[in-house]
Structure formats: C-alpha cells, structure tokens
Write an enzyme that holds these catalytic residues in place. Structure first.
Site, PDB file in Angstrom:
ATOM      1  N   TRP A 104      39.940 -14.051 -12.797  1.00  0.00           N
ATOM      2  CA  TRP A 104      41.066 -13.759 -13.679  1.00  0.00           C
ATOM      3  C   TRP A 104      40.969 -12.402 -14.364  1.00  0.00           C
ATOM      4  O   TRP A 104      41.953 -11.900 -14.889  1.00  0.00           O
ATOM      5  CB  TRP A 104      41.143 -14.834 -14.773  1.00  0.00           C
ATOM      6  CG  TRP A 104      39.814 -15.068 -15.441  1.00  0.00           C
ATOM      7  CD1 TRP A 104      38.908 -16.039 -15.134  1.00  0.00           C
ATOM      8  CD2 TRP A 104      39.221 -14.288 -16.482  1.00  0.00           C
ATOM      9  NE1 TRP A 104      37.776 -15.913 -15.910  1.00  0.00           N
ATOM     10  CE2 TRP A 104      37.954 -14.852 -16.748  1.00  0.00           C
ATOM     11  CE3 TRP A 104      39.624 -13.181 -17.224  1.00  0.00           C
ATOM     12  CZ2 TRP A 104      37.098 -14.329 -17.726  1.00  0.00           C
ATOM     13  CZ3 TRP A 104      38.776 -12.662 -18.186  1.00  0.00           C
ATOM     14  CH2 TRP A 104      37.532 -13.237 -18.431  1.00  0.00           C
ATOM     15  N   ASN A 105      39.781 -11.782 -14.412  1.00  0.00           N
ATOM     16  CA  ASN A 105      39.625 -10.626 -15.310  1.00  0.00           C
ATOM     17  C   ASN A 105      40.355  -9.366 -14.841  1.00  0.00           C
ATOM     18  O   ASN A 105      40.790  -8.561 -15.653  1.00  0.00           O
ATOM     19  CB  ASN A 105      38.144 -10.335 -15.579  1.00  0.00           C
ATOM     20  CG  ASN A 105      37.356 -10.042 -14.331  1.00  0.00           C
ATOM     21  OD1 ASN A 105      37.741 -10.417 -13.228  1.00  0.00           O
ATOM     22  ND2 ASN A 105      36.223  -9.384 -14.486  1.00  0.00           N
ATOM     23  N   CYS A 108      32.346  -7.564 -14.849  1.00  0.00           N
ATOM     24  CA  CYS A 108      30.983  -7.624 -14.338  1.00  0.00           C
ATOM     25  C   CYS A 108      30.299  -6.269 -14.462  1.00  0.00           C
ATOM     26  O   CYS A 108      29.079  -6.202 -14.591  1.00  0.00           O
ATOM     27  CB  CYS A 108      30.974  -8.107 -12.900  1.00  0.00           C
ATOM     28  SG  CYS A 108      32.131  -7.207 -11.843  1.00  0.00           S
ATOM     29  N   ALA A 123      42.006 -17.671  -9.627  1.00  0.00           N
ATOM     30  CA  ALA A 123      41.602 -18.408 -10.820  1.00  0.00           C
ATOM     31  C   ALA A 123      42.816 -19.151 -11.376  1.00  0.00           C
ATOM     32  O   ALA A 123      43.921 -18.606 -11.431  1.00  0.00           O
ATOM     33  CB  ALA A 123      41.039 -17.455 -11.867  1.00  0.00           C
ATOM     34  N   GLU A 129      30.558 -10.692  -4.903  1.00  0.00           N
ATOM     35  CA  GLU A 129      30.422  -9.753  -6.022  1.00  0.00           C
ATOM     36  C   GLU A 129      30.376 -10.593  -7.279  1.00  0.00           C
ATOM     37  O   GLU A 129      31.386 -11.171  -7.692  1.00  0.00           O
ATOM     38  CB  GLU A 129      31.604  -8.770  -6.034  1.00  0.00           C
ATOM     39  CG  GLU A 129      31.350  -7.538  -6.871  1.00  0.00           C
ATOM     40  CD  GLU A 129      31.930  -7.664  -8.259  1.00  0.00           C
ATOM     41  OE1 GLU A 129      31.151  -8.011  -9.175  1.00  0.00           O
ATOM     42  OE2 GLU A 129      33.131  -7.420  -8.436  1.00  0.00           O
ATOM     43  N   LEU A 130      29.194 -10.677  -7.875  1.00  0.00           N
ATOM     44  CA  LEU A 130      28.938 -11.673  -8.917  1.00  0.00           C
ATOM     45  C   LEU A 130      28.684 -11.019 -10.273  1.00  0.00           C
ATOM     46  O   LEU A 130      29.226  -9.967 -10.567  1.00  0.00           O
ATOM     47  CB  LEU A 130      27.772 -12.559  -8.470  1.00  0.00           C
ATOM     48  CG  LEU A 130      27.924 -13.165  -7.059  1.00  0.00           C
ATOM     49  CD1 LEU A 130      26.707 -13.971  -6.667  1.00  0.00           C
ATOM     50  CD2 LEU A 130      29.194 -13.993  -6.956  1.00  0.00           C
ATOM     51  N   SER A 169      31.370 -15.615 -11.017  1.00  0.00           N
ATOM     52  CA  SER A 169      30.082 -15.800 -11.674  1.00  0.00           C
ATOM     53  C   SER A 169      28.980 -16.042 -10.652  1.00  0.00           C
ATOM     54  O   SER A 169      29.224 -16.467  -9.519  1.00  0.00           O
ATOM     55  CB  SER A 169      30.139 -16.975 -12.647  1.00  0.00           C
ATOM     56  OG  SER A 169      30.240 -18.205 -11.936  1.00  0.00           O
ATOM     57  N   LYS A 214      42.795 -18.018  -3.024  1.00  0.00           N
ATOM     58  CA  LYS A 214      42.584 -19.050  -4.042  1.00  0.00           C
ATOM     59  C   LYS A 214      42.224 -18.299  -5.317  1.00  0.00           C
ATOM     60  O   LYS A 214      41.112 -17.801  -5.469  1.00  0.00           O
ATOM     61  CB  LYS A 214      41.465 -20.011  -3.628  1.00  0.00           C
ATOM     62  CG  LYS A 214      41.366 -21.260  -4.532  1.00  0.00           C
ATOM     63  CD  LYS A 214      40.702 -20.944  -5.846  1.00  0.00           C
ATOM     64  CE  LYS A 214      40.571 -22.179  -6.732  1.00  0.00           C
ATOM     65  NZ  LYS A 214      41.014 -21.922  -8.117  1.00  0.00           N
ATOM     66  N   GLU A 261      24.041 -12.499 -19.167  1.00  0.00           N
ATOM     67  CA  GLU A 261      25.247 -11.676 -19.141  1.00  0.00           C
ATOM     68  C   GLU A 261      26.134 -12.061 -20.319  1.00  0.00           C
ATOM     69  O   GLU A 261      26.437 -13.240 -20.522  1.00  0.00           O
ATOM     70  CB  GLU A 261      26.018 -11.886 -17.836  1.00  0.00           C
ATOM     71  CG  GLU A 261      27.298 -11.068 -17.774  1.00  0.00           C
ATOM     72  CD  GLU A 261      28.049 -11.245 -16.467  1.00  0.00           C
ATOM     73  OE1 GLU A 261      28.794 -10.326 -16.090  1.00  0.00           O
ATOM     74  OE2 GLU A 261      27.896 -12.308 -15.838  1.00  0.00           O
TER      75      GLU A 261
END
Length: 459
Positions: A129-130, A261, A155, A227-228, A206, A153, A358
């Site tokens: 969502w960010n 992130c 958020a 990409e976490l 995440s 798919k 984090e």
C-alpha cells in the site's frame, strides 16, 4: 468484504465484494490465453502499450494522486510525484526495452549462436500500500515489454487504487485478459501461486510475508523476485557537509511519513560531529508541517493504518526505556486519524529496538560511531540489506567504504531512491532479485541459449 479507510479520518471510503473462486479462475484463464498471443508480438510493438500507460497516468494524475492520499495518507504533492514517476518509468522502458531484450550474439568456432530473452508467462504481482501505483508500474513496464502477462493482488487497504490500475491498463490499450486486478483475501494467494497458469511471482512487502510467499513459490518451483523490509543506514562521517547532510537526512527519513522500505532509518554519525548533526537535524524536523494530507503544504500526513501506528509507538517506548534520549515527538497525536509526529531518538545503541527492528513510520534513530570503520560495522549490524548512504567530502574514500556495506545500493552524498536507470533490490532479509534497469527487465524472462553449429552457420 474489502474496505478502504481514510487514515486521516478513520472513516470508511468504500467497500467491495472480494472476487470469488470462479472470477479468479476466469482471470487466470484469460491471462494465460492472452499472454500466448502477446509473446508473439514484436517488442518494438509491445512498447506501444507502455507509451499508452504513461499517457493514461498523466491524463489522470490529479484523480489518481487524490485517490492515493485518501486511501493511504500520502501527502498530495508526494502522491502527484508518484504518478509522474510511474509515467517516466513507462517512458523509459518504452525507449530502452528493445535494446535490453535484443538477442546477444555469442561467437566461437565460427558459430553465430545467440542468447535470447523470451517471456516466462503470467506473473502474479503482490503489491503493498505504501506506493500503491509506483510499486506496480515499476514491475509492470518491463514485464509487459518482455512479453509477459500479469495478475495483481494489491494490499486490501487500497482497493480503489488497485481497480484504478486496471482502468489505466485498459485505457492504455492492454490486450483483453492480459492483465487483471483481483480483490481477494490473503488466504487465496497460495492457491494462485500453485496454479499452473502462473509462471512467476513478484512481491514487495514485509520480510515476514516474503518468507511465506517464497516458501509457497519455492514449493511450486516458481521464479520469485522479493523486495522486502529494510533498516537503511545513513552514515555521516566527520568530514561531511553537515548542513546539507542534515537537510537531506530529514527528507530521507520522513518522506511518505517514513513508510518506505528505503527510508533512511538509522543515522550513524561519527561522535566528533554528532552533537552538531543532531542539532541541525532537529531544526529541520521542526520545520515539517503535520496536517491534512490533501493540503499542499503538508509534509506529514497520517500513517496508513491504526495498527501500524500502535506498533511503531511500542518500538519507541521500548527504545526509550532501554536508555535512548527522546529529542522530539514520541506520542500519538490526539484526535481523528492515525497521526504520529516526527520523532527523533538520540543515543540509540545496537541492542535497542529502534536499531534492531525496522521502524516503518516517522521515527529516526541516531547512533554514535567512534570512527568510519565503526560506522560501517554498525551499518552492517542488521538482518536487512536494502539501501544505504554515506556522507563525506572525500568521495574516493566513501567509494571504497561503499564496497564494505552489505546493501543492494549505496548512495554517496545523497538519499536512497529508486530510478529506472539503476537496478533496485536487496540482500539478506531484504529479499533477492532486482527490479529496474536492464537487470530488472531480465528477471522475468527465459534467458535462452540458441546454439548454432559451425556447419549451419557457414551456409
């Protein structure tokens, strides 16, 4: 039911019925069929879709930016910049994809063999969502140029953005069925990953969710790009331009309300200049305006969800209880919405929560380092390895130190940012694979050797 909530007010914006199993099956069937035709289209023609995507994004920029702000709280000026960045990314790959995907000749023993780059198929994109538009279009432009199809798919707190992306793709002239947004609950994802019509998976999210998706995709032997999370270090050496470093540091930490992130999160400063840096940093933070994210002079809007705010506050409380100095902020703002003030924690040490975990929100952790070598040690003392920054007037020294940092990117005298010209991704628990650049477009292709023997080549 999937509901969008305005984080500035805490009130519901819209509610949607989730797609049922029959709708999911129909979407997968259509995508697989459309991709078989799309892969046969020449890349020089496929990039026309990307140009259409860029045009649709720019035409609808004001509406899409407002949608981002209402659904996840990003300040409107930043939301507009996000849409423009998506369009630029599409333009970039429209120009460069034919060259990136061209056959590469391999000549030996009079042979004219080549390495070819063929599409994989339909890729499942699990997006956060960010940056609700950027994260998708960062993946989509190279993936479609390479001949793939996609299922999104998104958020579930940004369903209107997810549906708007499908609208953009249709307006851009996307072949029917090649792309589809699915509004589904997380428990449906495993079945889609396992489906034979899905060739690969990309996830931005995440570390915890990344581990789950990696296990599911690994079981099905599907290619993944992950990409976490990140806990990016922002290293300030004693010879740095402190005024410039502090100004950029504040932007690097608090852009998108600290919910990225690659936000700088741990500010590792040589002790000799730490007091001055903290003074300059706090002075810059004091200039930030908290308020309605739809107002153009707002710098800090709400956090995206109530649970994110409460979790961040627990991290702050634990860090202060362990001995850190609270310089600014540190308490949720009373009233409607999910507002947390820009917070500065000084004298953070490596055993404290804000160093080890984090912090996904507007909280900066300032760490003191004895010298440059100690700063590198502290920077690497994390399970993450996404981005990093080094500030020093001695660029050659900084360049050498950069090679010692465990990160997918090192920015010298600047803030970490993604750019379609450069590969983007992490190591360790920040994930694997790359997006953007030539390396990104080649993640979702079959790198195929086509060997031609000397006799055939001679004819």
């Amino acid at each position: 039911m999937i509901t969008a909530i305005n984080p500035a007010t805490g009130k519901a914006l819209a509610t949607f019925e989730a797609h049922d199993d029959a709708s999911v099956d129909a979407a997968l069937c259509a995508a697989a069929a459309a991709q078989k035709a799309w892969r046969k289209v020449k890349v020089e023609e496929r990039v026309g879709l990307l140009s259409g995507m860029a045009k649709a994004l720019r035409v609808g920029k004001a509406r899409y930016a407002e949608m981002i702000t209402l659904e996840m709280g990003k300040p409107i000026v930043e939301a507009e910049a996000e849409i423009e960045k998506c369009a630029y990314n599409c333009d970039f790959y429209a120009e460069h994809a034919p060259r990136y995907l061209a056959d590469e000749p391999v000549r030996s023993n009079a042979s004219e063999s080549v390495v070819a780059f063929d599409p994989l198929g339909v890729v499942l994109a699990i997006m956060p969502w960010n940056y609700p538009f950027w994260q998708f279009f960062r993946f989509a432009a190279p993936a479609f140029a390479a001949g793939n199809g996609a299922i999104l798919k998104h958020a579930n707190n940004v369903p209107q953005c997810a549906l708007a992306i499908e609208e953009i793709m249709n307006e851009a002239g996307c072949p029917k069925g090649l792309f589809r947004t699915l509004l589904i609950e997380p428990q449906k994802v495993a079945g889609i990953i396992a489906d034979d019509r899905i060739a690969a998976v990309t996830l931005t999210g995440s570390t915890e969710v990344g581990a789950i998706v990696a296990a599911q995709a690994g079981k099905a032997l599907k290619k993944q790009v992950l990409e976490l999370g990140g806990s990016d270090p922002f290293i300030v050496l004693a010879d740095a331009d402190l005024e410039q470093a502090a100004a950029v540091a504040v932007k690097a930490r608090y852009i998108n309300v600290g919910q990225s992130c690659v936000n700088a999160k741990r500010f590792i400063v040589e002790t000799a200049v730490a007091e001055r840096f903290v003074e300059l940093f706090c002075a810059e933070v004091a200039k930030l305006k908290i308020g309605d994210p739809l107002e153009r002079d707002t710098n800090i809007g709400p956090m995206a969800r109530a649970n994110l705010l409460s979790g961040l506050h627990v991290q702050v409380e634990k860090t202060v209880a362990a001995g850190a100095t609270l310089k600014m902020g540190g308490k949720p703002i009373d009233g409607h919405g999910f507002y947390y003030p820009p917070t500065v924690l000084d004298h953070v040490t490596e055993e404290m929560t804000a160093f080890r975990e984090e912090t996904f929100g507007p909280v900066a952790a300032i760490v003191r380092a004895r010298d440059a070598e100690d700063a590198i040690r502290l920077a690497n003392q994390t399970e993450f390895g996404l981005g990093s920054a080094i500030w020093s007037r001695d660029v050659e020294r900084a360049r050498k130190l950069a090679r010692d940092l465990d990160a997918g990117a090192v920015f010298i005298n600047g803030m970490v940012a993604s750019d379609p010209r450069y590969p983007f991704g992490g190591i360790k628990r920040s994930g694997y694979g790359r997006e953007l650049g030539v390396y990104g477009i080649r993640e979702f292709v079959n790198i195929k050797t086509v060997w031609i023997g000397p006799a055939a080549a001679a004819k």
